[in-house]
Design an enzyme around this catalytic site. Sequence first.
Site, short mmCIF file in Angstrom:
data_model
loop_
_atom_site.label_atom_id
_atom_site.label_comp_id
_atom_site.label_asym_id
_atom_site.label_seq_id
_atom_site.Cartn_x
_atom_site.Cartn_y
_atom_site.Cartn_z
N GLY A 1 58.84 -22.55 55.93
CA GLY A 1 58.42 -21.89 57.17
C GLY A 1 59.18 -20.75 57.53
N GLY B 1 76.60 -9.24 7.18
CA GLY B 1 75.32 -9.16 6.57
C GLY B 1 74.73 -10.59 6.31
N GLY C 1 76.32 -9.82 -0.33
CA GLY C 1 77.22 -9.01 -1.30
C GLY C 1 78.52 -8.99 -0.66
N LYS C 2 78.87 -9.55 0.51
CA LYS C 2 80.06 -9.16 1.28
C LYS C 2 81.43 -9.70 0.59
CE LYS C 2 78.98 -11.66 5.00
NZ LYS C 2 77.47 -12.30 4.34
N SER D 1 78.54 -12.70 11.03
CA SER D 1 78.70 -12.18 12.10
C SER D 1 77.45 -11.94 12.44
CB SER D 1 79.72 -11.41 12.52
OG SER D 1 79.87 -10.40 11.37
P1 ADP Z 1 78.09 -13.17 0.77
O1 ADP Z 1 79.51 -12.76 0.83
O2 ADP Z 1 77.48 -11.77 1.63
O3 ADP Z 1 77.46 -14.32 1.05
P2 ADP Z 1 78.40 -12.97 -2.24
O4 ADP Z 1 79.17 -11.80 -2.24
O5 ADP Z 1 79.16 -14.46 -2.16
O6 ADP Z 1 77.67 -12.74 -0.80
O7 ADP Z 1 77.24 -12.93 -3.11
C1 ADP Z 1 76.50 -11.61 -3.50
C2 ADP Z 1 75.92 -11.92 -4.99
O8 ADP Z 1 75.04 -10.92 -5.15
C3 ADP Z 1 76.59 -12.33 -5.93
O9 ADP Z 1 76.43 -13.32 -6.85
C4 ADP Z 1 76.89 -10.90 -6.56
O10 ADP Z 1 77.18 -10.87 -7.93
C5 ADP Z 1 75.49 -10.57 -6.61
N1 ADP Z 1 75.49 -9.03 -6.42
C6 ADP Z 1 74.30 -8.27 -7.16
N2 ADP Z 1 74.25 -7.07 -7.18
C7 ADP Z 1 75.34 -6.94 -6.18
C8 ADP Z 1 75.99 -5.63 -5.66
N3 ADP Z 1 75.47 -4.48 -5.83
N4 ADP Z 1 76.67 -5.80 -4.52
C9 ADP Z 1 77.37 -7.09 -4.46
N5 ADP Z 1 76.75 -8.17 -4.89
C10 ADP Z 1 76.01 -8.24 -5.64
#
Ligand code: ADP
Length: 609
Positions: free
Chosen positions: A16, A445, A450-451, A519
């Site tokens: 109210g 990523g 590929g990190k 991340s």
């Molecule tokens: P993250 O650390 O991002 O999880 P990884 O480095 O463990 O990824 O794995 C990436 C995979 O991709 C590896 O097996 C690598 O040999 C393959 N790869 C193919 N082409 C590339 C490139 N240009 N740069 C980085 N990795 C590559």
Amino acid sequence: MHSLLKFITCGSVDDGKSTLIGHMLYDAKLIFADQKKALELDSKVGSNDGGIDYSLLLDGLMAEREQGITIDVAYRYFTSDRRSFIVADTPGHEEYTRNMAVGASFADLAVILVDASKGVLVQTRRHSRICALMGIRHVVYAVNKMDLVDYDEGTFENIRVEINKMTAEYDFSTRYLIPVSATAGDNITKLSERMPWYHGKTLLAYLEEIDVTDNTAQDGFVLPVQRVSRPNREYRGFQGQIEVGEIAVGDDITVLPSGNVSKVKSIYNMMDKTDAAFADQAVSIELEDEIDVSRGCVFVKDVDLQVGKMFTARILWMDDTKLVEGKNYYLKIGTNTVPAVVINIKYKMDVNTGDKLKTERLFKNEIAVCNIACSDPIVYDKFSEHKDLGCFILIDRITNMTSACGVIEHSLRREGNLTWHEMDITRKLRAKQKGQTPKTIWMTGLSGAGKSTLINELEKRLFAQGKHTMVLDGDNVRMGLNKNLGFKEVDRIENIRRVSEVAKLMNDAGLIVLTSFISPFAQDRASAREVIGNENFIEIYVATSLEECEKRDVKGLYKKARSGQLPNFSGISSPYEPPKNPEITIDTAGQTVEESVDYLLKELTKWGC
Ligand code: ADP
């Protein structure tokens, strides 16, 4: 001139509120004649037995609100023979608590509605607690719908006992109970013959007479700087509203947080030059000396304010998303906005019992006491000492929504006992000795992007160039420094926080740091950037597509995630938020590792690495 009373009405839907205020306006002839006619017509088609439905008076405003402009709190102005009023009418919808808190922050007094037929409910306790939290000192409990309980004195007395018990812990200066019927108009503007046992005042009379003067008026002078104005080369004025005290040309002024001191050279009040200015005036002040002043600084004279980064506060959480310890927000206090983190929630309050409950998270509408750390020193005071510099809001950095409002209880002694020791050998010297610029290269990523591969190759190449480097890898860190952390949200935030602090220390040591963490959340990366320093932070987005990563599936994790065995897997069962403005972006699909590293090295030189 009439004195002014700013008040707020608190109550749940159907308690109210609108009817109560509507009735007061109507009886006291505080509405326009045509409005009255409209009301009578409206009520004829309404359901109130041909009587006037007073809630239409205020609810008319709702329709305006629904036209599109969102006004969360509507302010009504009215005047009686003895006083002027502003009432904040807060719509009783879902967002009620948020609106109420906003309304309460402006008000001197709260009229809290209690339904006589229902008694003191959880909402009544919540509303009282929020009013106390927002610093309201004067409360009126309007025990409404007395007509539904046959104007029974016993019912009213029972409610009085409950309310007395409930408010015992609050710091209210005055508290008054009035039995009313908003629809029938009992004790609103005229004493009711149906409650001869009541010997108090009517609501309107009480509101007209109550003295809400704040006797704790502060000494000294306080002006939070809102804007620096530089219309030409000769003039640099600092604009803002005087919150406390007065100032005159020639007075000494201290600028906080720096502590620099100067003298007032000139004062403008609007466009007029003046010798002195007073509280509530908006002024532009010019100083004798060229000292560093920006928005958020506070000019003071003869007053003790706190300058620091850490304090304990009582907050009301208003966000749909929960508060998690360690998450980064913006804190807005006075004219200042800084990044800030809720370091820990000390306890939350049970609104019903007042019990202190241990918790790591806070949900919407909950009240808690927590410790907060800001990234830069801010100027503040205890809320009990200084209302304006004692309350703040927390803003979500992504959605820009107000997540919480809060009041400062005290500074954290912990901070006072810690001093940052400046060493003779500085970061600059360490870096110089190594012949490099320390940076943190932050790779983000999806898993398999590929990190790790790139970090490993990149470090080898930098090492070969004679650079001093160190790698922080997600999995490796979790096996040592962060082995006590799991994958819940609090842990994830803490994981990134520790890594950022370590990266910063390593940068201080002169090293180039390379990190490899999925991340996935923009906010976490923003926090890392903040800790490490924007100028030292190079974010590399390894933008390899989900399809490509899944095709690679180096660790067999995607298969597991797809079969539901990994519940929080970024990209599949948990989101990945791509960076909006990374320093460098690379898609590794269709490139050899060497090609990718060549590209990164080239790009990194552009960023001073
Ligand atoms: P993250 O650390 O991002 O999880 P990884 O480095 O463990 O990824 O794995 C990436 C995979 O991709 C590896 O097996 C690598 O040999 C393959 N790869 C193919 N082409 C590339 C490139 N240009 N740069 C980085 N990795 C590559």
